[in-house]
Design an enzyme around this catalytic site. Sequence first.
Site, mmCIF file in Angstrom:
data_model
loop_
_atom_site.group_PDB
_atom_site.id
_atom_site.type_symbol
_atom_site.label_atom_id
_atom_site.label_comp_id
_atom_site.label_asym_id
_atom_site.label_seq_id
_atom_site.Cartn_x
_atom_site.Cartn_y
_atom_site.Cartn_z
ATOM 1 N N HIS A 30 -10.887 -2.114 4.148
ATOM 2 C CA HIS A 30 -10.772 -1.620 5.525
ATOM 3 C C HIS A 30 -11.500 -0.296 5.755
ATOM 4 O O HIS A 30 -11.416 0.255 6.852
ATOM 5 C CB HIS A 30 -9.283 -1.475 5.867
ATOM 6 C CG HIS A 30 -8.621 -0.445 4.999
ATOM 7 N ND1 HIS A 30 -8.460 -0.615 3.634
ATOM 8 C CD2 HIS A 30 -8.122 0.770 5.281
ATOM 9 C CE1 HIS A 30 -7.886 0.458 3.128
ATOM 10 N NE2 HIS A 30 -7.663 1.313 4.102
ATOM 11 N N ASP A 31 -12.163 0.221 4.735
ATOM 12 C CA ASP A 31 -12.904 1.481 4.881
ATOM 13 C C ASP A 31 -14.417 1.288 4.775
ATOM 14 O O ASP A 31 -15.169 2.259 4.870
ATOM 15 C CB ASP A 31 -12.487 2.476 3.783
ATOM 16 C CG ASP A 31 -11.021 2.877 3.878
ATOM 17 O OD1 ASP A 31 -10.514 2.991 5.015
ATOM 18 O OD2 ASP A 31 -10.387 3.074 2.821
ATOM 19 N N ASP A 65 0.874 -1.161 0.000
ATOM 20 C CA ASP A 65 0.000 0.000 0.000
ATOM 21 C C ASP A 65 0.916 1.217 0.000
ATOM 22 O O ASP A 65 1.840 1.307 0.820
ATOM 23 C CB ASP A 65 -0.819 -0.038 1.299
ATOM 24 C CG ASP A 65 -2.172 0.622 1.179
ATOM 25 O OD1 ASP A 65 -2.234 1.698 0.580
ATOM 26 O OD2 ASP A 65 -3.146 0.050 1.697
ATOM 27 N N GLU A 118 -6.626 3.255 -5.744
ATOM 28 C CA GLU A 118 -7.847 3.435 -4.956
ATOM 29 C C GLU A 118 -8.577 4.652 -5.511
ATOM 30 O O GLU A 118 -8.077 5.773 -5.420
ATOM 31 C CB GLU A 118 -7.532 3.662 -3.473
ATOM 32 C CG GLU A 118 -8.817 3.709 -2.655
ATOM 33 C CD GLU A 118 -8.734 4.522 -1.371
ATOM 34 O OE1 GLU A 118 -9.589 4.332 -0.503
ATOM 35 O OE2 GLU A 118 -7.831 5.374 -1.231
ATOM 36 N N ASP A 166 -2.946 4.769 -2.629
ATOM 37 C CA ASP A 166 -3.991 5.385 -1.822
ATOM 38 C C ASP A 166 -4.546 6.636 -2.519
ATOM 39 O O ASP A 166 -3.783 7.433 -3.080
ATOM 40 C CB ASP A 166 -3.346 5.767 -0.481
ATOM 41 C CG ASP A 166 -4.334 6.079 0.605
ATOM 42 O OD1 ASP A 166 -5.081 5.174 1.004
ATOM 43 O OD2 ASP A 166 -4.344 7.239 1.077
HETATM 44 C C1 GLC Z 1 -7.616 5.828 1.948
HETATM 45 C C2 GLC Z 1 -7.446 4.699 2.919
HETATM 46 C C3 GLC Z 1 -8.055 5.097 4.228
HETATM 47 C C4 GLC Z 1 -7.307 6.312 4.741
HETATM 48 C C5 GLC Z 1 -7.330 7.427 3.706
HETATM 49 C C6 GLC Z 1 -6.343 8.493 4.032
HETATM 50 O O1 GLC Z 1 -8.947 6.064 1.651
HETATM 51 O O2 GLC Z 1 -8.011 3.538 2.398
HETATM 52 O O3 GLC Z 1 -8.010 4.064 5.168
HETATM 53 O O4 GLC Z 1 -7.875 6.763 5.936
HETATM 54 O O5 GLC Z 1 -6.972 6.958 2.434
HETATM 55 O O6 GLC Z 1 -5.042 8.023 3.814
#
Ligand code: GLC
Length: 538
Positions: free
Chosen positions: A332-333, A101, A266, A203
């Site tokens: 995880h979100d 990641d 993402e 990310d």
């Molecule tokens: C992405 C991650 C999340 C994080 C955010 C800020 O959306 O998946 O968990 O809080 O970025 O880095």
Amino acid sequence: MTQGRRLWWQDGVIYQIYPRSFQDSNGDGIGDLAGILSRLDYLVTLGVDAVWISPFYPSPMADFGYDVADYTGVDPMFGTMEDFDRLSAAIHERGLKLILDFVPNHSSDQHPWFLESRSSRDNPKRDWYLWRDPAPGGGVPNNWMSHFGGSAWQFDRRTGQYYLHSFLAAQPDLNWRNPAVHEAIYAAMRFWLDRGVDGFRMDVLWLLIKDDQFRSNPENPDWVQGSNSYGSLLPLYNSDRPETHEIVRQMRSVLDQYPERVLIGEIYLPLTKLVTYYGADPNTTELNGANMPFNFHLIQTPWKADDIARLIRNYEGLLPLGAWPNWVLGNHDQPRLATRVGEEQARVAAMLLLTLRGTPTLYYADELALPNGIIPPDEVQDPAEKNQPGIGMGRDPERTPMPWEASALAGFTTGRPWLPFSPNAQQLSVASQDAAPRSLLSLYRQLLSLRREREALHAGEVAEVHAEDNILSYQRTGGGQRLLVLLNLSDEIRQTEVPQGHVVMTTILDGAGAEVEGAFVLEAGEGVVIELAKTSVS
Ligand code: GLC
């Protein structure tokens, strides 16, 4: 379309590990790299091909690792660089791939780059972050909001300017219009590529570039009072800016210096925008963006056959020539899959994800139907919940520890777990489901092995996507075979018609081999894969 040589990330299945919650090896209640290493054989018997590990870099953990203080290190909480190398070697020895990641949009406010940047207005790294003067007459430079609530601007008294943070104030946004930032991040990417990692999950890739004039966002007329305040504005000027594609292209070319690496982004955007991140070049047939912009639409679409059929058709129709699709059901979100669709439909969801065309990504413990955890207010960890309490922003529920055994601490730790276990975790544990031949875990193993065996599933075409009576159906073809997938998304028994063929697998793990033709009954929440007889193939 099947084109050219196939790559591991096209044929394979990705498994996401949230490292705090997978396996603790030292009794501090928090998972770590050595813990992951000790559980690799589980991933082999499960039958996945690649592991994506959420951030384990040195971090003050304000956002649990998504606030990176050193892009080329390992946080002592998770282990050492030697642990990383051991883990990487063990992953590769087992024929698996390793995806890291990477968090390019922002660093921690404790990163040395930001410490320098904030030290004075004329520091050489001042322009590595997004500093602005107060608005004329004082106050924030514009109306941009943080995803975690409130203004995206933080005033820094020492230098009299504001800095931008799309997330926490402890996560200042890097300035992606500064070539020095590009070089620093690409160097960090190369550091890991040289160490043998097989790709990155980037990310918030669609947020990297902000409007060069810092124009305020318009209001969102559809925003509902009491929901995330970020949604009160339309993110016109601080997301999905056209210049982002050039950065993605550069990242891709860093990876392309190495053989067979993968760039996953993402990206939470509507399909029409999402597919632009493949980077189709109108002058050539090349795709030079992300290999796979994550497709989260199955998470966001109502769990109804006609909505999902439409989604599959739209997505397939929008993919640029040569683009490889992908599907995600949890991360995880997002609230846990089993909580969203229910335990019965979790079996249908498994068959859907593992029979669609395109790379599936599984989120750890979804293969156990682990539900959301219930987090007492005084045990809340996630800053998203702390900043805007009680409106469902918290992500702790989907980050609870992996239950390995039916014992009190579930084999996860010998200490106090950093989050409580989800309800029923012990009954849902790997050991409990191992002992049950028709458990969801067994279904996942069989589906993964079927996907691997059958070219129609891992590499073939998809056709005839239909919905009727809340039954979703589609065909997968390849390797001279035609497979029909039928999924009963309703909670009632349903009768449908099928051409001549035989049952390959059902979600109940029953009835394989049966010859079928004509009327066919699907139990509530049942799915089936049928191999059609050559004669019934038109
Ligand atoms: C992405 C991650 C999340 C994080 C955010 C800020 O959306 O998946 O968990 O809080 O970025 O880095």
